[in-house]
Design an enzyme around this catalytic site. Structure first.
Site, PDB file in Angstrom:
ATOM      1  N   GLY A   1      -3.753  -5.971  10.575  1.00  0.00           N
ATOM      2  CA  GLY A   1      -2.369  -5.329  10.026  1.00  0.00           C
ATOM      3  C   GLY A   1      -2.392  -3.917  10.217  1.00  0.00           C
TER       4      GLY A   1
ATOM      5  CB  THR B   1      -2.256  -4.951  -4.644  1.00  0.00           C
ATOM      6  OG1 THR B   1      -1.077  -4.411  -5.652  1.00  0.00           O
ATOM      7  CG2 THR B   1      -2.147  -6.402  -4.802  1.00  0.00           C
ATOM      8  CG  ASP B   2      -1.363  -1.572  -8.900  1.00  0.00           C
ATOM      9  OD1 ASP B   2      -0.658  -2.311  -8.081  1.00  0.00           O
ATOM     10  OD2 ASP B   2      -0.920  -0.492  -9.349  1.00  0.00           O
ATOM     11  CD  GLU B   3       2.618  -5.277  -6.985  1.00  0.00           C
ATOM     12  OE1 GLU B   3       3.111  -6.306  -7.260  1.00  0.00           O
ATOM     13  OE2 GLU B   3       3.006  -4.565  -6.320  1.00  0.00           O
TER      14      GLU B   3
ATOM     15  CB  VAL C   1      18.353   0.786 -10.537  1.00  0.00           C
ATOM     16  CG1 VAL C   1      17.178   1.060 -11.560  1.00  0.00           C
ATOM     17  CG2 VAL C   1      18.377   2.140  -9.562  1.00  0.00           C
TER      18      VAL C   1
HETATM   19  P1  NAD Z   1       2.978  -3.906   5.593  1.00  0.00           P
HETATM   20  O1  NAD Z   1       3.937  -4.925   5.268  1.00  0.00           O
HETATM   21  O2  NAD Z   1       3.514  -2.681   6.146  1.00  0.00           O
HETATM   22  O3  NAD Z   1       2.252  -4.444   6.906  1.00  0.00           O
HETATM   23  C1  NAD Z   1       1.578  -5.741   7.196  1.00  0.00           C
HETATM   24  C2  NAD Z   1       0.845  -5.843   8.449  1.00  0.00           C
HETATM   25  O4  NAD Z   1       0.211  -7.075   8.728  1.00  0.00           O
HETATM   26  C3  NAD Z   1       2.037  -5.884   9.483  1.00  0.00           C
HETATM   27  O5  NAD Z   1       1.695  -5.171  10.756  1.00  0.00           O
HETATM   28  C4  NAD Z   1       2.058  -7.356   9.889  1.00  0.00           C
HETATM   29  O6  NAD Z   1       2.512  -7.620  11.011  1.00  0.00           O
HETATM   30  C5  NAD Z   1       0.657  -7.865   9.600  1.00  0.00           C
HETATM   31  N1  NAD Z   1       0.463  -9.160   9.252  1.00  0.00           N
HETATM   32  C6  NAD Z   1       1.164 -10.017   8.225  1.00  0.00           C
HETATM   33  N2  NAD Z   1       0.722 -11.219   8.482  1.00  0.00           N
HETATM   34  C7  NAD Z   1      -0.236 -11.532   9.391  1.00  0.00           C
HETATM   35  C8  NAD Z   1      -1.117 -12.230   9.942  1.00  0.00           C
HETATM   36  N3  NAD Z   1      -0.975 -13.559   9.388  1.00  0.00           N
HETATM   37  N4  NAD Z   1      -1.932 -12.076  10.767  1.00  0.00           N
HETATM   38  C9  NAD Z   1      -2.059 -10.722  11.323  1.00  0.00           C
HETATM   39  N5  NAD Z   1      -1.258  -9.689  10.807  1.00  0.00           N
HETATM   40  C10 NAD Z   1      -0.527 -10.024   9.715  1.00  0.00           C
HETATM   41  O7  NAD Z   1       2.043  -3.780   4.678  1.00  0.00           O
HETATM   42  P2  NAD Z   1       1.204  -2.441   3.913  1.00  0.00           P
HETATM   43  O8  NAD Z   1       2.304  -1.961   2.919  1.00  0.00           O
HETATM   44  O9  NAD Z   1       0.955  -1.607   4.801  1.00  0.00           O
HETATM   45  O10 NAD Z   1       0.040  -3.065   3.057  1.00  0.00           O
HETATM   46  C11 NAD Z   1      -1.232  -3.209   3.677  1.00  0.00           C
HETATM   47  C12 NAD Z   1      -1.917  -3.834   2.825  1.00  0.00           C
HETATM   48  O11 NAD Z   1      -2.188  -3.194   1.501  1.00  0.00           O
HETATM   49  C13 NAD Z   1      -1.752  -5.248   2.097  1.00  0.00           C
HETATM   50  O12 NAD Z   1      -2.674  -6.115   2.036  1.00  0.00           O
HETATM   51  C14 NAD Z   1      -1.357  -5.093   0.832  1.00  0.00           C
HETATM   52  O13 NAD Z   1      -1.462  -6.003   0.110  1.00  0.00           O
HETATM   53  C15 NAD Z   1      -1.835  -3.901   0.353  1.00  0.00           C
HETATM   54  N6  NAD Z   1      -1.036  -2.928  -0.571  1.00  0.00           N
HETATM   55  C16 NAD Z   1       0.100  -2.381  -0.149  1.00  0.00           C
HETATM   56  C17 NAD Z   1       0.440  -1.531  -1.205  1.00  0.00           C
HETATM   57  C18 NAD Z   1       1.889  -0.747  -1.018  1.00  0.00           C
HETATM   58  O14 NAD Z   1       2.294  -0.391  -1.721  1.00  0.00           O
HETATM   59  N7  NAD Z   1       2.467  -0.948   0.104  1.00  0.00           N
HETATM   60  C19 NAD Z   1      -0.027  -1.120  -2.357  1.00  0.00           C
HETATM   61  C20 NAD Z   1      -1.445  -1.637  -2.559  1.00  0.00           C
HETATM   62  C21 NAD Z   1      -2.160  -2.373  -1.646  1.00  0.00           C
HETATM   63  P1  TYD Z   2       8.390  -2.069  -4.646  1.00  0.00           P
HETATM   64  O1  TYD Z   2       8.556  -1.062  -3.967  1.00  0.00           O
HETATM   65  O2  TYD Z   2       9.072  -3.351  -4.358  1.00  0.00           O
HETATM   66  O3  TYD Z   2       7.152  -2.367  -5.231  1.00  0.00           O
HETATM   67  P2  TYD Z   2       6.417  -3.363  -6.195  1.00  0.00           P
HETATM   68  O4  TYD Z   2       7.354  -4.439  -6.673  1.00  0.00           O
HETATM   69  O5  TYD Z   2       5.458  -4.072  -5.485  1.00  0.00           O
HETATM   70  O6  TYD Z   2       5.880  -2.680  -7.428  1.00  0.00           O
HETATM   71  O7  TYD Z   2       9.277  -1.826  -6.413  1.00  0.00           O
HETATM   72  C1  TYD Z   2       8.949  -0.750  -6.933  1.00  0.00           C
HETATM   73  C2  TYD Z   2       9.635  -0.783  -8.221  1.00  0.00           C
HETATM   74  O8  TYD Z   2      10.938  -0.606  -7.986  1.00  0.00           O
HETATM   75  C3  TYD Z   2       9.481  -2.146  -8.928  1.00  0.00           C
HETATM   76  O9  TYD Z   2       9.764  -1.835 -10.434  1.00  0.00           O
HETATM   77  C4  TYD Z   2      11.011  -2.778  -8.643  1.00  0.00           C
HETATM   78  C5  TYD Z   2      11.715  -1.660  -8.292  1.00  0.00           C
HETATM   79  N1  TYD Z   2      12.700  -1.814  -7.387  1.00  0.00           N
HETATM   80  C6  TYD Z   2      14.143  -1.487  -7.822  1.00  0.00           C
HETATM   81  O10 TYD Z   2      14.465  -1.302  -8.900  1.00  0.00           O
HETATM   82  N2  TYD Z   2      15.100  -1.785  -6.468  1.00  0.00           N
HETATM   83  C7  TYD Z   2      14.832  -2.349  -5.300  1.00  0.00           C
HETATM   84  O11 TYD Z   2      15.588  -2.501  -4.753  1.00  0.00           O
HETATM   85  C8  TYD Z   2      13.658  -2.472  -5.221  1.00  0.00           C
HETATM   86  C9  TYD Z   2      12.955  -2.815  -3.618  1.00  0.00           C
HETATM   87  C10 TYD Z   2      12.449  -2.175  -5.946  1.00  0.00           C
END
Ligand code: NAD
Ligand code: TYD
Length: 330
Positions: free
Chosen positions: A7, A121-123, A201
């Site tokens: 990824g 993730t914290d989720e 929102v």
């Molecule tokens: P992202 O959606 O930006 O990127 C995901 C990447 O994984 C992409 O490059 C996609 O092409 C690749 N991918 C998806 N399915 C695949 C597969 N089957 N095989 C190979 N590659 C694949 O994600 P991100 O926001 O950079 O998140 C990265 C990691 O961090 C994830 O595991 C996510 O759960 C975790 N995470 C993200 C957040 C956040 O706020 N973005 C917070 C906590 C944890």
């Molecule tokens: P998001 O960035 O999708 O992250 P996560 O749901 O994984 O925490 O959303 C962050 C917060 O923002 C969440 O409470 C949902 C809210 N949100 C909106 O209010 N409007 C939107 O269009 C999106 C994408 C998220």
């Protein structure tokens, strides 16, 4: 080290690829290039002789077995990562976040990989009204996304217990920064504000997330990778608890957009009210986030303002169909 980073064309994964190369390591980036995977995110390192790219699915055992050969560590970022998309199509999340994780784990065992780090993730903990989640708290996911990530975590922990596989899990909080696909709150609202579009929102907008900059998230993962205990989970949180409406107002100020663009829309089903993480365990290993939230948000807005060439092409094509499905009837 030679590292398999999956990824690595996504938002956080690409920041980690840069961190690993800067630290002098070799990187094999395996990415399926889904809608969220963008080769432009790693364009600046593509010619580095220590970097190679494999276009493959983490759930494909043959491709993974080949790519993993000679790697000492695996860091698994690959995931379907957006809650709203998981509500529309949970199957893709089970494929990558559960099955893909299990395939990678098995390949790592087979190849004698020394450590497997699962980026989670914290989720997975669910929502918390007061206080903050510790790593020992039970998981209680609310969305198909977080349930799939929890399934991945359980595969990883079971591999440690059953096969004594060296694994570490990080559970990061909501992450923001440059190169984040414009579907999550911050990049969606920043780019919509810059385009003069509405900011949708959900519900009352008083939901709280604990925000961390992508670079701080990556140093947390790095710390857990190098110093963490096998079989342990580490929370990686920024300690910046901010209600969505407050972020929305700040984005309006930073972009100079019209406050009338804010539109309260139907809430997300199963919407977690608040996330908060206790990061004592990772801080005991010497890690701390370095970025001030407000400054980092302003820098992120600047990045999107300066890089329309990165996000404007994304916000067309498939994205428009997704946007209509997600927000059209809200
Ligand atoms: P992202 O959606 O930006 O990127 C995901 C990447 O994984 C992409 O490059 C996609 O092409 C690749 N991918 C998806 N399915 C695949 C597969 N089957 N095989 C190979 N590659 C694949 O994600 P991100 O926001 O950079 O998140 C990265 C990691 O961090 C994830 O595991 C996510 O759960 C975790 N995470 C993200 C957040 C956040 O706020 N973005 C917070 C906590 C944890
Ligand atoms: P998001 O960035 O999708 O992250 P996560 O749901 O994984 O925490 O959303 C962050 C917060 O923002 C969440 O409470 C949902 C809210 N949100 C909106 O209010 N409007 C939107 O269009 C999106 C994408 C998220």
């Amino acid at each position: 080290m030679r590292m398999l980073i999956t990824g690595g064309c996504g938002f956080i994964g690409s920041a980690f690829v840069r961190l690993a190369l800067d630290a002098g390591h070799e990187v094999v980036n395996l990415d399926r290039l889904t809608y969220a995977g963008n080769p432009a995110n790693v364009a600046e390192v593509a010619a580095d002789p220590r970097y190679s790219f494999v276009h493959a699915d983490i759930a494909d055992p043959g491709a993974v077995a080949e790519a993993i050969r000679g790697c000492e560590v695996v860091v698994n970022f690959a995931a379907e990562s957006h809650v709203d998309r998981s509500i529309l199509d949970p199957g893709a999340f089970i494929h990558t976040d559960v099955v893909g994780t299990a395939v990678l784990l098995a390949a790592a065992r087979q190849a004698g990989v020394e450590r497997f780090l699962q980026v989670s993730t914290d989720e997975v903990y669910g929502s918390i009204e007061t206080g903050a989640f510790c790593e020992s708290d039970p998981i209680d996911p609310s969305s198909p996304y977080s349930a799939s990530k929890a399934g991945g975590d359980l595969q990883v922990l079971a591999a440690h217990r059953t096969y004594a596989q060296d694994v570490v899990i990080t559970r990061g909080s909501n992450t923001f920064g440059p190169r984040q696909y414009p579907e999550k709150l911050i990049p969606l609202f920043v780019t919509n504000a810059l385009e003069g579009r509405e900011l949708p929102v959900y519900g009352d907008g008083l939901q709280v997330r604990d925000w961390i900059h992508a670079e701080d998230h990556c140093t947390g993962i790095w710390c857990a990778l190098i110093k963490g205990t096998a079989g342990a989970v580490y929370n990686v949180g920024g300690g910046n608890e901010v209600p969505n409406l407050q972020i929305t107002r700040r984005i309006l100020e930073l972009t100079g957009a019209d406050p009338g663009l804010v539109r309260h829309v139907t809430d997300r089903p199963g919407h977690d009210r608040r996330y908060a993480l206790d990061t004592t365990r990772l801080r005991a290993l010497g890690w701390a986030p370095a970025r001030d939230f407000d400054e980092a948000l302003a820098a992120t807005v600047d990045w999107y303002r300066d890089h329309p060439d990165w996000w404007r092409p994304i916000k067309s094509g498939e994205y428009r169909a997704y946007y209509e499905a997600q927000y059209g009837a809200r």
